[in-house]
Design a protein around this motif. Structure first.
Motif, PDB file in Angstrom:
ATOM      1  N   ASN A 171       0.808  -0.985   0.099  1.00  0.00           N
ATOM      2  CA  ASN A 171      -0.052  -0.029  -0.018  1.00  0.00           C
ATOM      3  C   ASN A 171       0.911   1.097   0.180  1.00  0.00           C
ATOM      4  O   ASN A 171       0.585   2.316  -0.626  1.00  0.00           O
ATOM      5  N   GLU A 172       1.773   1.174   0.717  1.00  0.00           N
ATOM      6  CA  GLU A 172       2.962   2.381   0.672  1.00  0.00           C
ATOM      7  C   GLU A 172       3.669   2.548  -0.594  1.00  0.00           C
ATOM      8  O   GLU A 172       3.569   3.674  -0.911  1.00  0.00           O
ATOM      9  N   LYS A 173       3.803   1.582  -1.412  1.00  0.00           N
ATOM     10  CA  LYS A 173       4.356   1.536  -2.880  1.00  0.00           C
ATOM     11  C   LYS A 173       3.406   2.415  -3.638  1.00  0.00           C
ATOM     12  O   LYS A 173       3.678   3.212  -4.561  1.00  0.00           O
ATOM     13  N   ILE A 174       2.166   1.899  -3.434  1.00  0.00           N
ATOM     14  CA  ILE A 174       0.936   2.351  -4.434  1.00  0.00           C
ATOM     15  C   ILE A 174       0.994   3.864  -4.177  1.00  0.00           C
ATOM     16  O   ILE A 174       0.721   4.819  -5.122  1.00  0.00           O
ATOM     17  N   PHE A 175       0.807   4.256  -2.806  1.00  0.00           N
ATOM     18  CA  PHE A 175       0.830   5.524  -2.472  1.00  0.00           C
ATOM     19  C   PHE A 175       1.751   6.517  -3.047  1.00  0.00           C
ATOM     20  O   PHE A 175       1.633   7.421  -3.598  1.00  0.00           O
ATOM     21  N   PHE A 176       3.097   6.035  -3.010  1.00  0.00           N
ATOM     22  CA  PHE A 176       4.347   6.576  -3.238  1.00  0.00           C
ATOM     23  C   PHE A 176       4.241   6.745  -4.778  1.00  0.00           C
ATOM     24  O   PHE A 176       4.619   7.970  -5.376  1.00  0.00           O
TER      25      PHE A 176
END
Length: 311
Positions: A171-176
């Motif tokens: 999820n953090e990668k998608i957000f970034f």
């Protein structure tokens, strides 16, 4: 023939003239009242302001972090809306969604101030004394409201700052990877605050470092906007519920920060209120919908002065 020649010369000379830069529109704040409406270009009193807020489910309020006076004004807004039968949900920049369990216990009275600040690690996470902000939290508690965190954690900000995608979860990668760092008006406005690099990585140019710094600011605003939109969808269940999003002024000024990105996530109408020190008598049109004028009666340190601007 002379008329034709005159018209021809007028077209040539006026056509070659560089367009003048449009003058910016400022409002002059000569108010006896504490609120100025940029919507109607007039001073209004507290009661008129509260009546106006009744039309909005989401209220963005900017913060001058070192000002207890402004925080007391925000508490007054909460008490006034509660007296009219509204339940306040306060989303706060200082906290993350992972803090919501502790915030819920504090809001329902299970934790006192001392217990709350210890559990939330206030002293190690905040630059300011708790009693600067306590009037706001006490107003929420007294009126049976709710508290929520909406910000990135320190760990998440560091992952983004260092571009450490391997350390990010899915999820953090998608957000970034979906951060929009190309809002020109926002980037232009903040450019003076990102004019030089802090702690460049090995082999990193000054511009690359600045771009990386700016991406953290965008991530900060985006996270708070997305979490606020989720809260608006979840907690605004009746026409008596209101969500106040409380964040540093620079995250909301000119409606190009958290509030702009909130508008991408939610169709719920909102209004933006920013603090305005009484000694500054002019304000640029479009800075906010309303400003709350207050007299500064405490001194800020150099660190606080930077944080007043929400950076």
């Amino acid at each position: 023939m002379q008329l034709i020649l005159t018209l021809f010369l007028s077209i040539v000379f006026f056509g070659c003239t560089e367009p003048s830069t449009p003058k910016q529109l400022y409002h002059s704040l000569n108010c006896k009242e504490s609120i100025y409406s940029l919507k109607s270009a007039e001073c209004i009193n507290h009661e008129e302001f509260i009546e106006t807020l009744e039309s909005y489910k989401v209220i963005f309020i900017g913060d001058h972090h070192s000002s207890k006076k402004h925080h007391e004004n925000v508490a007054d807004i909460i008490y006034s809306l509660s007296k009219k039968g509204y339940r306040i949900h306060l989303a706060n920049e200082w906290f993350t969604p992972e803090d919501n369990n502790i915030l819920d216990k504090y809001a329902n009275g299970s934790l006192n101030d001392e217990e709350f600040t210890k559990k939330i690690n206030w002293k190690t996470r905040k630059y300011f004394q708790f009693d600067l902000f306590s009037p706001i939290y006490h107003a929420v508690i007294d009126t049976k409201g709710k508290l929520y965190g909406i910000n990135l954690s320190k760990k998440q900000r560091k992952l983004i700052s260092t571009v450490n995608t391997t350390g990010m979860n899915r999820n953090e990668k998608i957000f970034f990877n979906t951060l929009d760092v190309d809002v020109l008006v926002h980037k232009t406005f903040l450019s003076p605050f990102f004019s030089h690099c802090h702690k460049a990585k090995n082999g990193e140019s000054n511009q690359e470092c600045i771009n990386r710094m700016y991406s953290v600011q965008v991530a900060w605003d985006t996270k708070m906007a997305k979490e606020s939109a989720k809260l608006a969808n979840d907690v605004l269940r009746t026409n008596r519920d209101k969500l106040i999003v409380f964040a540093g002024e620079m995250h909301l000024i000119n409606n190009i920060g958290v509030n702009l990105r909130f508008a991408r996530e939610s169709k719920i109408p909102f209004v933006t209120l920013l603090p305005q020190r009484k000694e500054y008598s002019n304000i640029l049109h479009g800075k906010a919908d309303f400003v709350y004028i207050y007299k500064q009666y405490e001194e800020a340190s150099k660190i606080e002065a930077k944080l007043i601007q929400g950076i």
